[in-house]
Design a protein around this motif. Sequence first.
Motif, mmCIF file in Angstrom:
data_model
loop_
_atom_site.group_PDB
_atom_site.id
_atom_site.type_symbol
_atom_site.label_atom_id
_atom_site.label_comp_id
_atom_site.label_asym_id
_atom_site.label_seq_id
_atom_site.Cartn_x
_atom_site.Cartn_y
_atom_site.Cartn_z
ATOM 1 N N UNK A 51 1.007 -1.338 0.044
ATOM 2 C CA UNK A 51 0.008 -0.021 0.157
ATOM 3 C C UNK A 51 0.807 1.125 -0.025
ATOM 4 N N UNK A 52 2.156 1.224 0.359
ATOM 5 C CA UNK A 52 2.825 2.221 0.551
ATOM 6 C C UNK A 52 3.003 3.208 -0.692
ATOM 7 N N UNK A 62 0.473 7.033 5.930
ATOM 8 C CA UNK A 62 -0.045 5.975 6.653
ATOM 9 C C UNK A 62 0.325 5.583 8.034
ATOM 10 N N UNK A 63 -0.847 5.299 9.057
ATOM 11 C CA UNK A 63 -0.394 4.951 10.269
ATOM 12 C C UNK A 63 -0.692 3.750 10.573
ATOM 13 N N UNK A 64 -0.116 2.882 11.400
ATOM 14 C CA UNK A 64 -0.443 1.511 11.880
ATOM 15 C C UNK A 64 -1.025 1.382 13.097
ATOM 16 N N UNK A 65 -2.031 0.747 13.450
ATOM 17 C CA UNK A 65 -2.777 0.703 14.885
ATOM 18 C C UNK A 65 -2.128 -0.523 15.642
ATOM 19 N N UNK A 66 -1.246 0.035 16.449
ATOM 20 C CA UNK A 66 -0.420 -1.233 17.464
ATOM 21 C C UNK A 66 -0.938 -0.666 18.989
ATOM 22 N N UNK A 67 -2.423 -0.749 19.032
ATOM 23 C CA UNK A 67 -3.031 -0.221 20.303
ATOM 24 C C UNK A 67 -3.850 -1.461 21.000
ATOM 25 N N UNK A 86 8.881 0.090 10.822
ATOM 26 C CA UNK A 86 9.842 1.282 10.414
ATOM 27 C C UNK A 86 10.513 0.886 9.083
ATOM 28 N N UNK A 87 10.865 -0.377 8.725
ATOM 29 C CA UNK A 87 11.613 -0.878 7.525
ATOM 30 C C UNK A 87 10.837 -0.430 6.310
ATOM 31 N N UNK A 88 9.510 -0.748 6.402
ATOM 32 C CA UNK A 88 8.497 -0.480 5.323
ATOM 33 C C UNK A 88 8.273 1.154 4.998
ATOM 34 N N UNK A 89 8.619 1.958 6.273
ATOM 35 C CA UNK A 89 8.350 3.099 5.964
ATOM 36 C C UNK A 89 7.120 3.973 6.545
ATOM 37 N N UNK A 90 6.343 3.357 7.369
ATOM 38 C CA UNK A 90 4.983 3.811 7.877
ATOM 39 C C UNK A 90 5.406 5.193 8.483
ATOM 40 N N UNK A 91 4.270 6.019 8.549
ATOM 41 C CA UNK A 91 4.587 7.448 9.065
ATOM 42 C C UNK A 91 4.493 7.454 10.709
ATOM 43 N N UNK A 109 13.070 3.820 16.042
ATOM 44 C CA UNK A 109 13.467 4.873 16.602
ATOM 45 C C UNK A 109 13.333 5.944 16.015
ATOM 46 N N UNK A 110 13.065 5.647 14.568
ATOM 47 C CA UNK A 110 12.837 6.852 13.713
ATOM 48 C C UNK A 110 11.307 7.210 13.158
ATOM 49 N N UNK A 111 10.489 6.269 13.920
ATOM 50 C CA UNK A 111 9.076 6.573 13.467
ATOM 51 C C UNK A 111 8.275 7.174 14.520
ATOM 52 N N UNK A 112 7.178 7.982 14.199
ATOM 53 C CA UNK A 112 6.877 8.676 14.898
ATOM 54 C C UNK A 112 5.634 7.895 15.688
ATOM 55 N N UNK A 113 5.397 8.204 16.782
ATOM 56 C CA UNK A 113 4.431 7.547 17.931
ATOM 57 C C UNK A 113 3.132 8.441 18.095
ATOM 58 N N UNK A 114 1.988 7.909 18.145
ATOM 59 C CA UNK A 114 0.682 8.620 18.406
ATOM 60 C C UNK A 114 -0.154 7.850 19.747
ATOM 61 N N UNK A 115 -0.269 8.671 20.607
ATOM 62 C CA UNK A 115 -0.587 8.412 21.761
ATOM 63 C C UNK A 115 -2.372 8.217 21.793
ATOM 64 N N UNK A 116 -2.859 7.118 21.828
ATOM 65 C CA UNK A 116 -4.192 6.870 21.555
ATOM 66 C C UNK A 116 -4.770 5.836 22.567
#
Length: 311
Positions: A51-52, A62-67, A86-91, A109-116
């Motif tokens: 999808x990227x 593209x964000x991925x839910x890990x919640x 991170x390898x795939x390059x999700x945002x 370490x280089x992927x943004x984190x969204x707190x939900x």
Amino acid sequence: MSKKPELLVTAGSITEVQRLLQAGATAVLVGEPKYGLRLPGTMTIELIEEAMPIVREYHAKLYVAVNQLFHNDTMKELPDYLAQLERVGVDAIVYGDPAILMIAKDSAPNTKLFWNAEMTSTNYATARYWQKRGASRMVLARELNMEQVQEMKRELPDMEVEVQVHGMTNIYHSKRHLLQHYMRHLGKEARLEEVGIERKLFLIEQERQDEKYPVYEDEHGTYVMSSDDVCMIEDLKLLLEAGLDSFKIETLLKPLHYNETVVRVYREAIDRYAEDPQSYQFNEQWLERIREVQDPERELSFGFFYKEQMY
């Protein structure tokens, strides 16, 4: 030209990703049930990677839910999963469990984190706590009213703030398989697929028999959803003026043509405001277009936006 908030949608397949981006979404949230909650479909690492290029073609994110609500037996798998994202390059990775934040420091370490954190994301002091530990966005609890939502962004000018503007909301989640237990109580054996999201089951309360609450189970438990759909298109201007960063449309349990219509309507409203905030006015046709595809058994409402909070 005013700043445009992101228009975020949940997607469960490559087809949904592409068609919702075509309709005007600027970000998609995907994932798989093993790691994410209440997803409209399963997007594995392989599908996310596929999808990227589509997402980038539309200059979207593209964000991925890990919640998920994680237990110890899943911990050993998470470092590799986050590293793959991170390898795939999700945002960004959307998380609720602090374990994800701790693992991501080494694995992504280089992927943004969204707190939900679902219903606990109700104050800016807690948001700042997570911001200091690496979170760049706060996903607001659905129970906040308009005044509280506006205040949250005022107090968090240097943190992204996301709010749901359309769709159903989760009102109950149990790790127990309540539907299967209930069926056994009735003397019937129910397999997981017989109570899954595709079956479109619902609950009805004795006191309010005109309201239907969608209910389903997956391998992680039981979910009960709201009997109506949030629809903020009429008062979207208040949220636009507040400077919120992301407007989420929840696509769960809706047909694709419905979600495409809703995305197009909100896209038009956001663009109209961005062109000239001073002359922006709500267009009644926007609401009519949504009503034309709305399930007649589900009302459109303002959710908690205009409800007085009782403490």
